[in-house]
Design an enzyme around this catalytic site. Structure first.
Site, PDB file in Angstrom:
ATOM      1  CE1 TYR A  58      -3.015  -3.060   0.330  1.00  0.00           C
ATOM      2  CE2 TYR A  58      -3.235  -2.627   2.680  1.00  0.00           C
ATOM      3  CZ  TYR A  58      -3.540  -3.390   1.565  1.00  0.00           C
ATOM      4  OH  TYR A  58      -4.361  -4.478   1.690  1.00  0.00           O
ATOM      5  CG  HIS A 143      -0.620  -8.853   0.296  1.00  0.00           C
ATOM      6  ND1 HIS A 143      -0.171  -7.556   0.204  1.00  0.00           N
ATOM      7  CD2 HIS A 143      -1.944  -8.812  -0.023  1.00  0.00           C
ATOM      8  CE1 HIS A 143      -1.184  -6.773  -0.152  1.00  0.00           C
ATOM      9  NE2 HIS A 143      -2.264  -7.523  -0.299  1.00  0.00           N
TER      10      HIS A 143
END
Length: 329
Positions: A58, A143
């Protein structure tokens, strides 16, 4: 099989029903400044949110740094932080003059490198702690290992188990948009928590087919993210510029979302409210994580304690069945 994490009231109580997703703090789709990022976290905290999810992905580490700054003076025992492994951030010479191609409005001075090796897991975890300014995180997720699933299961997941057994993290699991990948990890019996993004929503119930039953069978808690499917379910009336799964929505998806909005309106309920409450109705789902890009959006987002009418859910279920059988066109 790992102990049933849903029987651990300490962790689940600390997580709560609602969490803040920090993709927007990493400038997802649009840049925000440090002050706005801090006010988003502060406003969420004031509404009782105590679970905060982030990732190196992010904003190339920006979200982790901003979240750590915002939480630094909070009592550590009062909140839960989750972050993710699998993408190492490495220098990108010459990238500072470019923008990140990953959808975040940040300079591309770093690049993501897939790494689900045991060494990569530990390095990613240590770097995240540095960016967050924390001594520990509570939950570590693999992830998006979808295209690297064998190495993630055979190397990365055992490395997470080692971190958990050493007491460095409380829980481990997978965070992904891929329900099949999440199911495989759950079925190993090694995971505690799974974060599924965009696959248990009013528009996409894929996770209900195998993942959620598997989670119940193996005692794995489910955190639902992406419940607005990148924004199309976050408004009263989806429009031609709506996004779905991180891309412009097709005419078909807009039409489906519009019909769902019509059903909600007939019951006097906003589409966005139904979208965020929907996932919590499943017994496997313990929390919903919402990504919020402005503090003004916080009031109302985490206040859905009043049950919605059973008739609304029946009508939404019927609409979903029509879509699956082709009757909603």
């Amino acid at each position: 099989m790992t102990p049933d994490v849903r029987s651990r009231p300490d962790l689940l109580s600390a997580m709560g029903r609602w969490g803040l997703g920090t993709g927007p703090l990493g400038n997802l789709f649009a840049a925000i400044d440090d002050d706005r990022a801090r006010r988003i976290v502060d406003a969420s905290w004031d509404r009782g949110v105590r679970m905060f999810d982030t990732a190196p992905h992010y904003g190339l580490g920006l979200a982790e740094r901003r979240l750590g700054d915002a939480l630094r003076d909070r009592p550590r025992e009062q909140y839960v932080v989750s972050t993710k492994v699998g993408r190492l951030l490495v220098p990108n010479p010459g990238g500072a003059a470019q923008r990140d191609p990953g959808g975040f409005d940040v300079p591309a001075n770093l690049a993501r490198r897939w790494d689900f090796s045991a060494r990569g897991v530990r390095e990613s975890w240590e770097r995240s702690l540095e960016r967050l300014g924390l001594d520990a995180v509570d939950i570590l997720y693999l992830h998006d290992p979808d295209d690297h699933l064998d190495v993630a299961v055979n190397e990365a997941l055992p490395a997470l188990v080692e971190l958990r057994e050493a007491g460095h993290v409380s829980a481990i699991g997978i965070g992904t948009t891929n329900a099949a990948a999440a199911t495989r990890v759950v079925e190993t019996g090694l995971a505690d928590v799974v974060m599924i993004a965009g696959r248990y929503t009013l528009l996409d119930r894929t996770a209900s087919e195998r993942l959620l039953p598997a989670a119940l069978e193996h005692g794995v808690a489910v955190v639902a993210a992406g419940v607005y499917n990148s924004g199309i379910l976050a408004t009263r009336r989806p429009g031609p510029t709506s996004f779905y799964d991180y891309a412009p929505a097709s005419h078909e998806i807009i039409a489906r979302a519009t019909r769902l909005g019509d059903v909600c309106a007939a019951h006097g309920v906003e589409l966005s409210r139904a979208a965020r409450v929907f996932a919590l109705r499943h017994p496997a789902v313990v929390s919903v994580v919402l990504g919020i890009g402005d503090p003004s959006q916080v009031p109302g987002s985490f206040d859905d304690d009043e049950p919605l009418p059973d008739a609304l859910w029946a009508d939404l279920d019927a609409e979903s069945r029509r879509d699956r059988t082709g009757g909603g066109a």
